[in-house]
Design an enzyme around this catalytic site. Structure first.
Site, short mmCIF file in Angstrom:
data_model
loop_
_atom_site.label_atom_id
_atom_site.label_comp_id
_atom_site.label_asym_id
_atom_site.label_seq_id
_atom_site.Cartn_x
_atom_site.Cartn_y
_atom_site.Cartn_z
N ASP A 320 0.87 -1.17 0.00
CA ASP A 320 0.00 0.00 0.00
C ASP A 320 0.91 1.23 0.00
O ASP A 320 2.11 1.14 0.28
CB ASP A 320 -0.97 -0.01 1.19
C1 NOJ Z 1 -3.98 3.93 0.04
C2 NOJ Z 1 -5.17 3.07 0.28
O1 NOJ Z 1 -5.06 2.44 1.54
C3 NOJ Z 1 -5.36 1.98 -0.78
O2 NOJ Z 1 -6.60 1.36 -0.57
C4 NOJ Z 1 -5.26 2.55 -2.16
O3 NOJ Z 1 -5.44 1.52 -3.10
C5 NOJ Z 1 -3.90 3.20 -2.31
N1 NOJ Z 1 -3.78 4.27 -1.35
C6 NOJ Z 1 -3.66 3.73 -3.72
O4 NOJ Z 1 -4.46 4.81 -3.98
#
Ligand code: NOJ
Length: 796
Positions: A320
Site C-alpha cells: 500500500d
Molecule cells: C492507500 C489506500 O489504503 C489503498 O486502498 C489505495 O489503493 C492506495 N492508497 C492507492 O491509492
C-alpha cells in the site's frame, strides 16, 4: 481491438529480444492460445484453485517461459525497476507521468504506474516502454476503480446491502469496461476487509461485518473486474485488499494496530480473501496495520505461509502507498534498505511509490543481504501477470481512443447504476405506510444539508466520477414528482457545524408543505480513508434540525399525520435512536453514485419497491461498538431480569437495527421450514427448504437468509452465522419454495488445534427475513469428527 502498431514494430522488437535468448524461442514465436494450459508445475504446486481461467493463464507454462526468458536478460537494476510503481501527477489536461517519468521508463526503472489513465497518455508511455527501453517490457497502469470509473455506482457497503452478487458483478464489469477503455490494466479493488467497527471510516469500502456475505461479494467483484480472460481488452486485474485484518484497527482508528486472535482472523477476516483467491484474483494489497506486532508488509506468515503456500495464490502482492517505508515508524526496520529487504522477502512484489526497491535494494543484494532468488520470484510473478493481461501480445490493447469515447458513461451504464442504486436502498422503518409518497401532493419540503449535493452522492472513491454527471436527492425528487407538485428546499443546517441559523426557515417549510423529506447524514469524505469518527451519531446540528422540523410538521398537521420521511446518506451505520423512534419512515440510502437522486425517488414514490438489507448491525450508541450479530453467547447472555449478565446499564444490549434487516412495501410470510434429514453423517449435505409468500398487495423483493449454529462444540460458536441467502422477487399472492444446500464447509469450525472439522452433535438452522427474525429447525450430525483440513500455519 488490435493496434497496427503492436503487431508491427513493438511486439516484433519485444519478441526479437526475448528470442535472442535462444532456448525460449518456442515460447514466444507461437501465438498465445486461447485454451488455458496445464499449470507449469502441477506436480509440486500447492493445491491451487485451478478452476479459474485467469489462474490458468497466470500459471501456464507459456507465461512461465516468457517470464524466465525475460528475467534471464535483465540486469539487477532492470529487475528492481520492474517492481517499482510510480504515481502519475495531475495536469490541466489530465493525469501525466511524473517529472522525469519518461526517462525512467526508457531506463527500465519502472514497471507499473498508478494514477495515470487516458488512452492517449497511456499509449504514449507504453510506446516508450516497448520501443525505447532495452528490454521492451510493457507497463501496467493502475487506479483505484472502486465502484465505477466515470459511471459511479453505489459505494461497496451499499452494494452489499443489495444482497445480490449478480448486481455487484455487473457494477464491477461496467467499471472494468470504462477503466480499461481509458488505458487501465489494474484496479485496486475489491476491498474485502471485514469491518465490525463503524467508527472506522473505511467500512464504506467493503461489504460490512459478515464473512460469508463478504466472501460472496468479493468473488462476484473479482469476476466482474477480471471476467474470464484477463487478456480481453475490457478486463481489469483485480486486487483484493487490504491483506489483512485492517478492519480490526484498534478503536476504529485508521492505520492502528490489529490485535485479534488467530481464530478470529481465520473465521472472520480471512474468508473474503480466500474467496477472492478462489475466484482467481490476480493481485492482493498488503495492509497498513500490524497484527500483534508484525506489520502486514513484513509478514511472511501472511504473504507466504498463508497466501502463497496454503492458498496457492499465483498472482502479485502490491504494497500500500508508502507501506514499505512505514516499516520504519512501525519500529521493525532501522533503514529504508532494511524495510525493503523485509518487505520483499516477506512477499511484497511491487513497491507502490516508495522507491525503496529500486533505490536501496541493489546495494543490499550486492552485499549479500538479499538473495537474488527473492527478487527473481517477484519479477517472475509480475511478468506472468503482464503476460496474462495480454500485454506481450498487444501492449496497446487498452489504449484505444475510440473505446474511450464510446464506452464512457453510456446510457446502458447509467441505467445499470440506477438499478444498482435502487437495489441497495434499505427501508428501515415504515409506520402506517407513510411510504411510498403520493405523487399528487401539492408541496414536498426537502430539508437537510446533503439533499442538494451532487458531490456527496458519489462517495469518496469516485475515480473519474463528476458531480456534473450526478443526480442529487433534490434533483431526483424534482424530476420524479408529478407536474402539480412543488418540491421546495431548505438546507436547515450545515453537515457538521453547530450553526442553527437555518432552522427557522426549515421549520416554516415543514409547516407549510404536505410532506417532509429530511435528508441527513455524512459528507462523503467523513467515511473514507483516515476518516475515523469517535462518535457515529449524526454530525453537527442535524439531530436538532430533525427535532425542530418534526415538531413543526406535527404542529401544522392539526391532529392529522403529515408524512415525514427521514433519508440517511452515509458510508457507515449511524446511531440515530431518536430519529428511529420519532419519524414514521426511515430510509437508508448510503451513497448511491451518479443516479442517487433518481434511484431514491423511484423508492420514495413507489416506482420501485425496496428490498435491500443491512450488511452491518446498526448500533444505538457509539459505546455499543463493536456490535455484530455473529457474536458468541458468553456464559452470561443478556437477560433483562438478571442484573449479572453481559449488557449495559445505560443502553439496551440490542442494536437499533439488526444485521439483515430491511422492509418492503409489501409483506412476506414464511412457512414450511423443512430439513431433508433430522440426522446425517459429517460430510453429508443437508437440504433446507422454506416457502415464502408475498402476502401484501404489490410485487417486491425479499432476501431469504439462512443462519446456522453448532449448538455444542469443542469451542464456543457464534450464536448464529449467515451461511446462505437468496434475493427473490414475488408478485402479490405468489409464493416460492426456496431451497438451500448446507454441506461440510458450512458446518465446519476450527477446533482447538485449529484443524477445520465437522463435529458430531446438534445444530440449529435459522431461516428468515433478518438475523433477528427467523424460524428454526434442528438436526444432528452423527459419527466421528470429520477433518476437512489440517491446522493452518501458525502466526510467526
Ligand atoms: C492507500 C489506500 O489504503 C489503498 O486502498 C489505495 O489503493 C492506495 N492508497 C492507492 O491509492
Amino acid at each position: 481491438m488490435r493496434s497496427p502498431v503492436s503487431s508491427a514494430s513493438t511486439v516484433g522488437l519485444l519478441l526479437a529480444t526475448i528470442v535472442s535468448s535462444g532456448a525460449c524461442a518456442r515460447a514466444v514465436t507461437t501465438a498465445p492460445s486461447q485454451a488455458p494450459e496445464r499449470p507449469a508445475s502441477a506436480a509440486t504446486a500447492p493445491a491451487r484453485p485451478t478452476s479459474s481461467p485467469v489462474i490458468a493463464a497466470l500459471t501456464s507454462a507459456r507465461a512461465e517461459r516468457v517470464a524466465d526468458s525475460l528475467l534471464a536478460l535483465m540486469t539487477l537494476d532492470e529487475k528492481l525497476g520492474q517492481l517499482a510503481q510510480m504515481t502519475g501527477r495531475g495536469t490541466q489536461t489530465g493525469p501525466a507521468a511524473p517529472e522525469g517519468g519518461e526517462a525512467q521508463i526508457r531506463a527500465g526503472r519502472v514497471g507499473t504506474f498508478l494514477n495515470i489513465h487516458g488512452a492517449a497518455v497511456t499509449r504514449e508511455l507504453q510506446r516508450i516502454a516497448v520501443e525505447e527501453s532495452r528490454l521492451h517490457v510493457p507497463l501496467l497502469f493502475a487506479l483505484d476503480v472502486i465502484h465505477g470509473f466515470r459511471t459511479i455506482f453505489p459505494v461497496p457497503l451499499a452494494e452489499a446491502a443489495s444482497f445480490d452478487p449478480a448486481n455487484a458483478e455487473r457494477a464491477a464489469r461496467v467499471a472494468a469496461t470504462e477503466g480499461s477503455a481509458h488505458g487501465l490494466h489494474w484496479t485496486f479493488a475489491p476491498m474485502v476487509d471485514i469491518a465490525r467497527d463503524p467508527r472506522w471510516g473505511r467500512i464504506v469500502e467493503g461489504s460490512g461485518e459478515d464473512p460469508y456475505l463478504g466472501s460472496v461479494m468479493a468473488a462476484a467483484r473479482v469476476r466482474g473486474f477480471q471476467g474470464d480472460d484477463l487478456a480481453a481488452p475490457n478486463a481489469l486485474l483485480a486486487t483484493a485488499k487490504h491483506f489483512a485484518v485492517y478492519g480490526a484497527a484498534e478503536g476504529g482508528r485508521d492505520y492502528a494496530s490489529a490485535d485479534v486472535s488467530e481464530r478470529t482472523i481465520w473465521e472472520i477476516y480471512f474468508p473474503p480473501f480466500q474467496a477472492a483467491v478462489r475466484a482467481g484474483v490476480g493481485s492482493l494489497m498488503a495492509s497498513f496495520n500490524d497484527i500483534g506486532g508484525t506489520p502486514a508488509h513484513a509478514s511472511r506468515w501472511l504473504l507466504d505461509d498463508v497466501l502463497r503456500r496454503r492458498w496457492g495464490f499465483a498472482g502479485i502482492v502490491v504494497s500500500d502507498w508508502a507501506g514499505i517505508e512505514e516499516l520504519i515508524p512501525h519500529g521493525v526496520a532501522a533503514s529504508k534498505e532494511e524495510a525493503g529487504v523485509l518487505a520483499l522477502t516477506a512477499g511484497v512484489d511491487v513497491d507502490m511509490v516508495d522507491g525503496i526497491y529500486a533505490d536501496s535494494l541493489p546495494a543490499a543484494q550486492r552485499a549479500g543481504r538479499l538473495p537474488m532468488a527473492a527478487i527473481d520470484s517477484s519479477v517472475r510473478r509480475l511478468l506472468r501477470v503482464k503476460y496474462a493481461l495480454g500485454l506481450f501480445d498487444d501492449p496497446y490493447r487498452r489504449s484505444d481512443t475510440t473505446r474511450e469515447r464510446t464506452m464512457t458513461l453510456t446510457a446502458e451504464h447509467v441505467a445499470a447504476a440506477r438499478e444498482a442504486g435502487r437495489r441497495a436502498i434499505v427501508l428501515l422503518k415504515n409506520d402506517a405506510r407513510t411510504l411510498p409518497l403520493r405523487k399528487d401532493l401539492r408541496t414536498i419540503a426537502v430539508i437537510g444539508p446533503l439533499a442538494e449535493s451532487a458531490q456527496t452522492v458519489l462517495g469518496n472513491w469516485a475515480a473519474e466520477g463528476k458531480a456534473a454527471d450526478a443526480v442529487s436527492v433534490l434533483a431526483g425528487l424534482r424530476a420524479a414528482a408529478g407536474g402539480g407538485t412543488r418540491v421546495l428546499y431548505a438546507r436547515g443546517a450545515p453537515v457538521d457545524t453547530a450553526d442553527t441559523s437555518g432552522f427557522a426557515e426549515a421549520a416554516r417549510l415543514a409547516r407549510s408543505a404536505d410532506a417532509v423529506v429530511l435528508v441527513l447524514g455524512e459528507r462523503e469524505n467523513m467515511s473514507a480513508e483516515a476518516a475515523s469518527r469517535a462518535s457515529i451519531e449524526l454530525p453537527g446540528a442535524q439531530l436538532r434540525l430533525a427535532q425542530r422540523v418534526l415538531r413543526a410538521a406535527r404542529a401544522s398537521a392539526g391532529g392529522a399525520t403529515k408524512p415525514v420521511v427521514a433519508v440517511l446518506m452515509n458510508g457507515r451505520p449511524l446511531a440515530t435512536p431518536w430519529l428511529a423512534d420519532s419519524v414514521p419512515a426511515l430510509v437508508e440510502s448510503w451513497f448511491l453514485g451518479v443516479q442517487h437522486g433518481n434511484a431514491l425517488a423511484d423508492v420514495l414514490f413507489g416506482d420501485y419497491n425496496p428490498g435491500g438489507k443491512l450488511p452491518v448491525t446498526v448500533p444505538r450508541a457509539t459505546g455499543q461498538v463493536p456490535i455484530h450479530y455473529n457474536h458468541r453467547n458468553t456464559g452470561r447472555p443478556p437477560a433483562a431480569e438478571d442484573h449479572f449478565t453481559s449488557k449495559y446499564i445505560d443502553v439496551p444490549w440490542t442494536p437499533l437495527y439488526p444485521f439483515g434487516h430491511g422492509l418492503s412495501y409489501t409483506t412476506f410470510d414464511y412457512r414450511d421450514l423443512q430439513l431433508s434429514a433430522a440426522e446425517l453423517r459429517a460430510g453429508d449435505t443437508l437440504g433446507v427448504s422454506v416457502t415464502v409468500a408475498n402476502s401484501g398487495d404489490r410485487a417486491g423483493d425479499e432476501v431469504v437468509q439462512l443462519y446456522l449454529r453448532d449448538d455444542a462444540a469443542s469451542v464456543a460458536r457464534p450464536v448464529r452465522e449467515l451461511k446462505r441467502f437468496e434475493r427473490i422477487t414475488l408478485r402479490p399472492g405468489e409464493s416460492r419454495t426456496v431451497r438451500f444446500a448446507i454441506g461440510a464447509e458450512e458446518m465446519a469450525l476450527y477446533d482447538v488445534a485449529m484443524r477445520r472439522v465437522v463435529e458430531p452433535g446438534a445444530f440449529t438452522v435459522f431461516v428468515g427475513t433478518s438475523s433477528a427474525d427467523t424460524r428454526e429447525a434442528r438436526f444432528r450430525v452423527t459419527g466421528d469428527t470429520l477433518v476437512l483440513a489440517p491446522a493452518p500455519p501458525r502466526i510467526r
